[in-house]
Scaffold this motif. Sequence first.
Motif, mmCIF file in Angstrom:
data_model
loop_
_atom_site.group_PDB
_atom_site.id
_atom_site.type_symbol
_atom_site.label_atom_id
_atom_site.label_comp_id
_atom_site.label_asym_id
_atom_site.label_seq_id
_atom_site.Cartn_x
_atom_site.Cartn_y
_atom_site.Cartn_z
ATOM 1 N N LEU B 322 41.361 43.375 32.479
ATOM 2 C CA LEU B 322 40.180 42.573 32.824
ATOM 3 C C LEU B 322 38.912 43.428 32.791
ATOM 4 O O LEU B 322 37.844 42.952 32.395
ATOM 5 C CB LEU B 322 40.355 41.926 34.205
ATOM 6 C CG LEU B 322 41.508 40.915 34.303
ATOM 7 C CD1 LEU B 322 41.663 40.409 35.730
ATOM 8 C CD2 LEU B 322 41.290 39.726 33.360
ATOM 9 N N LYS B 323 39.053 44.684 33.187
ATOM 10 C CA LYS B 323 37.900 45.591 33.162
ATOM 11 C C LYS B 323 37.436 45.773 31.711
ATOM 12 O O LYS B 323 36.244 45.736 31.417
ATOM 13 C CB LYS B 323 38.305 46.928 33.779
ATOM 14 C CG LYS B 323 37.127 47.798 34.143
ATOM 15 C CD LYS B 323 37.582 49.065 34.839
ATOM 16 C CE LYS B 323 36.387 49.996 34.976
ATOM 17 N NZ LYS B 323 36.801 51.343 35.313
ATOM 18 N N GLU B 324 38.393 45.941 30.849
ATOM 19 C CA GLU B 324 38.077 46.137 29.435
ATOM 20 C C GLU B 324 37.401 44.892 28.848
ATOM 21 O O GLU B 324 36.495 44.979 28.026
ATOM 22 C CB GLU B 324 39.385 46.437 28.697
ATOM 23 C CG GLU B 324 39.240 47.266 27.440
ATOM 24 C CD GLU B 324 39.188 46.397 26.192
ATOM 25 O OE1 GLU B 324 38.580 46.834 25.215
ATOM 26 O OE2 GLU B 324 39.738 45.273 26.199
ATOM 27 N N ARG B 325 37.821 43.733 29.327
ATOM 28 C CA ARG B 325 37.257 42.466 28.837
ATOM 29 C C ARG B 325 36.003 42.040 29.605
ATOM 30 O O ARG B 325 35.440 40.997 29.320
ATOM 31 C CB ARG B 325 38.290 41.336 28.972
ATOM 32 C CG ARG B 325 39.572 41.520 28.180
ATOM 33 C CD ARG B 325 39.322 41.253 26.711
ATOM 34 N NE ARG B 325 40.532 40.998 25.963
ATOM 35 C CZ ARG B 325 41.394 41.919 25.542
ATOM 36 N NH1 ARG B 325 41.175 43.184 25.821
ATOM 37 N NH2 ARG B 325 42.464 41.583 24.840
ATOM 38 N N ARG B 326 35.662 42.773 30.654
ATOM 39 C CA ARG B 326 34.533 42.420 31.544
ATOM 40 C C ARG B 326 34.756 41.052 32.170
ATOM 41 O O ARG B 326 33.863 40.200 32.205
ATOM 42 C CB ARG B 326 33.199 42.391 30.791
ATOM 43 C CG ARG B 326 32.509 43.728 30.681
ATOM 44 C CD ARG B 326 32.942 44.456 29.463
ATOM 45 N NE ARG B 326 31.972 45.488 29.080
ATOM 46 C CZ ARG B 326 32.277 46.487 28.276
ATOM 47 N NH1 ARG B 326 33.512 46.621 27.808
ATOM 48 N NH2 ARG B 326 31.371 47.360 27.949
ATOM 49 N N VAL B 327 35.950 40.844 32.635
ATOM 50 C CA VAL B 327 36.285 39.567 33.273
ATOM 51 C C VAL B 327 36.544 39.823 34.759
ATOM 52 O O VAL B 327 37.248 40.759 35.117
ATOM 53 C CB VAL B 327 37.535 38.941 32.606
ATOM 54 C CG1 VAL B 327 38.053 37.747 33.382
ATOM 55 C CG2 VAL B 327 37.204 38.524 31.168
ATOM 56 N N ASN B 328 35.952 38.994 35.610
ATOM 57 C CA ASN B 328 36.141 39.135 37.054
ATOM 58 C C ASN B 328 37.414 38.441 37.496
ATOM 59 O O ASN B 328 37.818 37.434 36.918
ATOM 60 C CB ASN B 328 34.970 38.507 37.813
ATOM 61 C CG ASN B 328 33.669 39.215 37.510
ATOM 62 O OD1 ASN B 328 33.651 40.430 37.298
ATOM 63 N ND2 ASN B 328 32.584 38.462 37.472
ATOM 64 N N LEU B 329 37.983 38.959 38.562
ATOM 65 C CA LEU B 329 39.193 38.370 39.129
ATOM 66 C C LEU B 329 38.843 37.783 40.487
ATOM 67 O O LEU B 329 38.103 38.390 41.260
ATOM 68 C CB LEU B 329 40.258 39.462 39.282
ATOM 69 C CG LEU B 329 41.631 39.036 39.768
ATOM 70 C CD1 LEU B 329 42.289 38.079 38.790
ATOM 71 C CD2 LEU B 329 42.522 40.259 39.951
ATOM 72 N N SER B 330 39.359 36.596 40.784
ATOM 73 C CA SER B 330 39.078 36.027 42.102
ATOM 74 C C SER B 330 40.328 35.373 42.685
ATOM 75 O O SER B 330 41.225 34.939 41.960
ATOM 76 C CB SER B 330 37.947 35.001 42.010
ATOM 77 O OG SER B 330 38.395 33.845 41.359
ATOM 78 N N LEU B 331 40.371 35.361 44.008
ATOM 79 C CA LEU B 331 41.441 34.678 44.735
ATOM 80 C C LEU B 331 40.760 33.596 45.566
ATOM 81 O O LEU B 331 39.857 33.894 46.338
ATOM 82 C CB LEU B 331 42.173 35.652 45.668
ATOM 83 C CG LEU B 331 42.887 36.831 45.016
ATOM 84 C CD1 LEU B 331 43.385 37.786 46.076
ATOM 85 C CD2 LEU B 331 44.054 36.354 44.177
ATOM 86 N N PRO B 332 41.161 32.353 45.408
ATOM 87 C CA PRO B 332 40.408 31.284 46.054
ATOM 88 C C PRO B 332 40.634 31.149 47.554
ATOM 89 O O PRO B 332 39.869 30.516 48.230
ATOM 90 C CB PRO B 332 40.884 30.032 45.320
ATOM 91 C CG PRO B 332 42.220 30.385 44.785
ATOM 92 C CD PRO B 332 42.251 31.848 44.572
ATOM 93 N N SER B 333 41.716 31.715 48.086
ATOM 94 C CA SER B 333 41.945 31.531 49.523
ATOM 95 C C SER B 333 42.246 32.884 50.153
ATOM 96 O O SER B 333 43.153 33.586 49.719
ATOM 97 C CB SER B 333 43.111 30.574 49.745
ATOM 98 O OG SER B 333 44.189 30.901 48.887
ATOM 99 N N LEU B 334 41.477 33.243 51.169
ATOM 100 C CA LEU B 334 41.662 34.540 51.819
ATOM 101 C C LEU B 334 42.322 34.366 53.176
ATOM 102 O O LEU B 334 41.949 33.483 53.943
ATOM 103 C CB LEU B 334 40.306 35.227 52.010
ATOM 104 C CG LEU B 334 39.658 35.869 50.783
ATOM 105 C CD1 LEU B 334 38.355 36.532 51.178
ATOM 106 C CD2 LEU B 334 40.574 36.880 50.126
ATOM 107 N N ARG B 335 43.279 35.207 53.458
ATOM 108 C CA ARG B 335 43.887 35.245 54.782
ATOM 109 C C ARG B 335 42.959 35.963 55.750
ATOM 110 O O ARG B 335 42.112 36.739 55.310
ATOM 111 C CB ARG B 335 45.170 36.083 54.670
ATOM 112 C CG ARG B 335 46.410 35.323 54.840
ATOM 113 C CD ARG B 335 47.656 36.125 54.676
ATOM 114 N NE ARG B 335 47.565 37.557 54.468
ATOM 115 C CZ ARG B 335 48.491 38.252 53.797
ATOM 116 N NH1 ARG B 335 49.510 37.624 53.263
ATOM 117 N NH2 ARG B 335 48.398 39.549 53.676
ATOM 118 N N MET B 336 43.129 35.729 57.036
ATOM 119 C CA MET B 336 42.293 36.443 58.006
ATOM 120 C C MET B 336 42.969 37.756 58.374
ATOM 121 O O MET B 336 43.611 37.880 59.411
ATOM 122 C CB MET B 336 42.058 35.597 59.246
ATOM 123 C CG MET B 336 41.159 34.416 58.985
ATOM 124 S SD MET B 336 40.240 33.859 60.412
ATOM 125 C CE MET B 336 38.825 34.930 60.453
#
Lengths: 205, 602
Positions: B322-336
């Motif tokens: 993803l770094k090479e492609r300049r793509v961001n990674l996201s997780l839609p739900s975060l635990r506390m």
Amino acid sequence: MIRCRFLYAKRGRLCFVPHVEMPPLLCRVFRRAGFRLCRTESFAPKDRISLGPPLPMGVAGLAEPAEIWLDETGLPEIERLESFSHEGLSFVALQAVSEGPNLSKACRDGRYRVFLKNEDLLQKAASLLRDGWEPARTIRQAIVEKSFIDLVIGDSNQVGPGAVVRSMKAQQLVTGWEDLFIVRTAMGIWDGKRVIPVFEAGEMP
Amino acid sequence: MEFPERFDPMRPLLSRVKKPFRYIGCDWKGSTEVLEDKKTTLCLAFPDTYEVGMSYLGFQILHSLARRTPETGVDRCYCPWPDMEAELRNASMPLCGLDSGKPLKNFDLIGFTLQYELTATNILTMLDLAGIPLRSAQRPAGTPIVIAGGPGALTPEPLAPFIDVFCLGDGEILLPELLEVCHSCGNERKDVLHELSRREGFYVPSQEGGEKGGTVPSGPFRKRVVKDLDEAYIPETMIVPASGIVHDRAAVELFRGCTRGCRFCQAGMMYRPLRERSPGKVAETAGKIVDNTGWEELGLVSLASCDYSGLEEVIAELEPFLKERRVNLSLPSLRMDGFSVGLAKRLRSMGRGGLTFAPEAGTQRLRNVINKGVTDEDIERTFEEVFSQGWERIKLYFMMGLPTEGDDDLKGIIKTGQLARRIAKTHGRSGKVSLSVAGFVPKPHTPFQWVAQDTRQELYRKGRSLKREAKGNGLRLNYHDPDQSFLEAAVALGGRDVSEAIERAWLNGARFDGWTECFDIGVWESAFEECGLNPESWVNRPRSPEDALPWDHIDVGILRQFLLREWEYARQEMTTDDCRWGKCQGCGWQDHGCPLSGRRDK
């Protein structure tokens, strides 16, 4: 890194995509075609792309200028980009730009082709123009042809087809955007005779 | 030079509506195939706007799956906003598939996704604009077969008269079978419905009886699930929108189901059993989707992505790519917890404007009642982590009106917000804290299905009081419209007779009821009254375990005894451990292929 200046056409129903949505759409085409894009250096980095003056929703564009910064050594081929494009989007010309003015300085004036609903309205518009009507405050040229009016509008970052539509409404030529069809045929600098495109390859008939 | 778009019949309509890009169909990888020579044509229909429907991964999976099914032509359609609905009616133009322009009534199948109770009237709008009779009983041979899937299909009765076939469970196994039945029956309505009614995973109300007044067919109609996600169909590309949508990113599902056991959460119960996709498969698919779509962001999605056992492995594998492609990674739900905040920091792209968490309740006691599995210490540690890592803003989701809730629990919401602000200040942050409070809606197939919802007056009182308290403490607080929460419960907990009110409300002008700018409770109050229904009688009164429930005939795999036990534990403020990490809690799936049971046996 390569600064790639290009012209694209926005046709069909794609012309209803807002101008502000075009940067991600174009970047995704380049990325699908396998090109690496440079990103801005901000806190929240974004793809580095810049577009010419805004094109209102519903207005088609034949040679819309844009610049994108690629982390590549060579220019993309138009055919490759086109095979990854959305319906209605095509690429007219590309060139590498090393220096020179930014895009907005090279896109001062725009040429527009305005189609009205019928010939009567066109004749009425012609008559109004002969009587000194100015469809917008920065009109550089207005030529009535058999089935359309060609307008050159200056100061494109401030004045656009919206002003023309408002003026036409006031003259009772149209009731709104639904009564006419506008195409921006070129963006560039008006030299008193013609709009010199951002680069010549993109000049349209 | 020719400009054929000048003569597009849709052009005047598009020129007049507010958001024309919803209807243009210029998306990348939208189907452009010819539909006419296909044995069966399917139009997937999402009863909400384009931006919402395009963001739903399940819709993308089904579209892709149908496209690769032999002899099947597929298109899609979203509900037109009222301005476009009016334009279509004025122009006498039918609702058409977005990519093909083919009128919906000329398809063999119309497949609705049921995601949310308040989209019910939009289904009627779409059917009516298509020229398809609203009620199944009024549809003659040759009319498209109207199918519906998604979570709403597991509480089908309020929509039963409008839908020909409900698909219960995972689309990856139900859709190919349904299409095969259509092929073999030549799309003959009567034959298809008869054949599907004999198969597990399909509920055909017209073949089962069910009477006005809430009596429902005996059933049970069992949900079918994909046993192994690695074996299930997964698309390697997605439809990429031409303009912005709600979740504008590529997405790969990490796992399906959730075992956390939050007692209010319908998805957590209905999507069981827990099935994880292997890290290798996730990484491989993610790579292809990123390259094929060109999206600048990839979301790893599921009900609680931070719970995925292979998360570290997947991230480690994807990060260089993803770094090479300049793509961001996201997780839609975060635990506390600290791990999630650390992850958000590492992914950089996440929470640019601030981080969002869902403690759901303001006190430890109430979080135990709902089995949230978050402690006071977790919350404090999370705040410490968030503000020490440099974030300035935080958003917290809560509910009001939860079972056993008292004044102290409501005060706890404000106290939690104050705690966040205090900790932010100790780290020299501005500490902008937003609190979002939703009215609790008891949902079918959950341990709280027997619980009464707070009255609207009570929810308004609580909401106003919270807002006042928050203002006095420098917190921003918004609460959901209690009238909407009430209607959501009225439809969710309702029986077949609610269909009358849905149709009446729609006739009276109800549209996009989930959107505050369109929602009008007055229209619904009149509709219920005209139908002789008193929704308070089933929304604001508790149900007894002995009562027959309108969804009893639908078997989602969760045992009634388990739900009752969980409800009893809730009353005793007792928690139940997540079976992913501990012992089996006997929800019902242990004898029907729960992968966790298998893992334990080994």
